[in-house]
Write a protein that holds these residues in place. Sequence first.
Motif, short mmCIF file in Angstrom:
data_model
loop_
_atom_site.label_atom_id
_atom_site.label_comp_id
_atom_site.label_asym_id
_atom_site.label_seq_id
_atom_site.Cartn_x
_atom_site.Cartn_y
_atom_site.Cartn_z
N PRO A 124 0.82 -1.22 0.00
CA PRO A 124 0.00 0.00 0.00
C PRO A 124 0.86 1.26 0.00
CG PRO A 124 -0.87 -1.60 1.55
CD PRO A 124 0.44 -2.15 1.07
N ALA A 125 0.43 2.25 -0.77
CA ALA A 125 1.22 3.48 -0.96
C ALA A 125 1.45 4.22 0.35
CB ALA A 125 0.51 4.39 -1.96
N GLU A 126 0.53 4.07 1.31
CA GLU A 126 0.67 4.81 2.56
C GLU A 126 1.75 4.25 3.47
OE1 GLU A 126 -2.85 1.93 3.10
OE2 GLU A 126 -2.04 3.25 1.55
N LEU A 127 2.24 3.05 3.17
CA LEU A 127 3.31 2.47 3.98
C LEU A 127 4.65 2.95 3.44
CD1 LEU A 127 2.07 -1.21 4.51
CD2 LEU A 127 1.88 0.75 6.05
N ARG A 128 5.09 4.11 3.91
CA ARG A 128 6.31 4.73 3.44
C ARG A 128 7.46 4.43 4.39
NH1 ARG A 128 6.50 6.41 -1.65
NH2 ARG A 128 8.13 7.89 -1.06
N ARG A 155 7.85 3.13 -6.37
CA ARG A 155 7.45 4.06 -5.31
C ARG A 155 8.59 4.99 -4.91
NH1 ARG A 155 1.92 4.23 -5.02
NH2 ARG A 155 1.05 2.11 -5.02
#
Length: 272
Positions: A124-128, A155
């Motif tokens: 998921p993109a929010e897991l940076r 990403r």
Amino acid sequence: MTPSRTWWPRLHLFELLDQRWYPAPLRDHCTNYLATIAQRMGIFDAVAPLLLRGLEAGGTDTVVDLGSGGGGPLPRLCDSLEREQGRRVRVLQSDLFPNEQARQRATATGAEYLEQPVDAMRVPAELRGMRTMFNALHHFRPEEARAVLADAQARGVPIGVFEVVERSPKGVISSLFIPLLVLAFTPMLRPLTLPRLFFTYAVPLLPLAIFWDGLVSTLRAHRPEELRRMTQSLTREGYTWEVGVAHKPGKPPVTYVLGLPASSTASNGRRG
């Protein structure tokens, strides 16, 4: 340096931990054992400098660990970074099969273990943060392993993939000692339940299950030259790939893939 000779083709046999039907209590015991081995024996201690390089390249103090299973070596590695580099790291652990006992252990060490399943090929993109994988890439076929690496590159986040399993005669011979290690390390596992003791010492189901998965892991392992070809196919401006073998006295060699965003191009890493 790991020899470049490929002794035999990669064999993607089945591992019990990959099977959705595998009973949760057996899965939890196996992943708990693997996490305890990694933590107690420090088998990944050699990669601490690589972890630091990835954090610096990504400008982050967060590690997003993929395929965490029962926990893994990150608490030990992060303690080392804080003690030796003064760097405090936030750890987010995740897995396709989230583990409640692992979540409790993560909380006790100051880490977080996500409740929702996380697919390493589509994070998921929010897991940076810097992505890591410890002894997990061999679970993926070559095209899937490439997808894991490509997703991090797309990403623009750093990734470190670390494996101590080795596809070689030495790796196969080492796996023969796994049942003895299970017998020796089981008393260190928590919680130490009666079923766990029974299926380890009275009926050795757990040592045999862990041995099978360990043996298959060596046959599935991606060799450094295969990983180099894989990362060469991902080459693009603004992102660099490094494949090597990390060494530390008294510890096993660790095959690694390190993917770094453009800010890392001035870094001088040791290549194996």
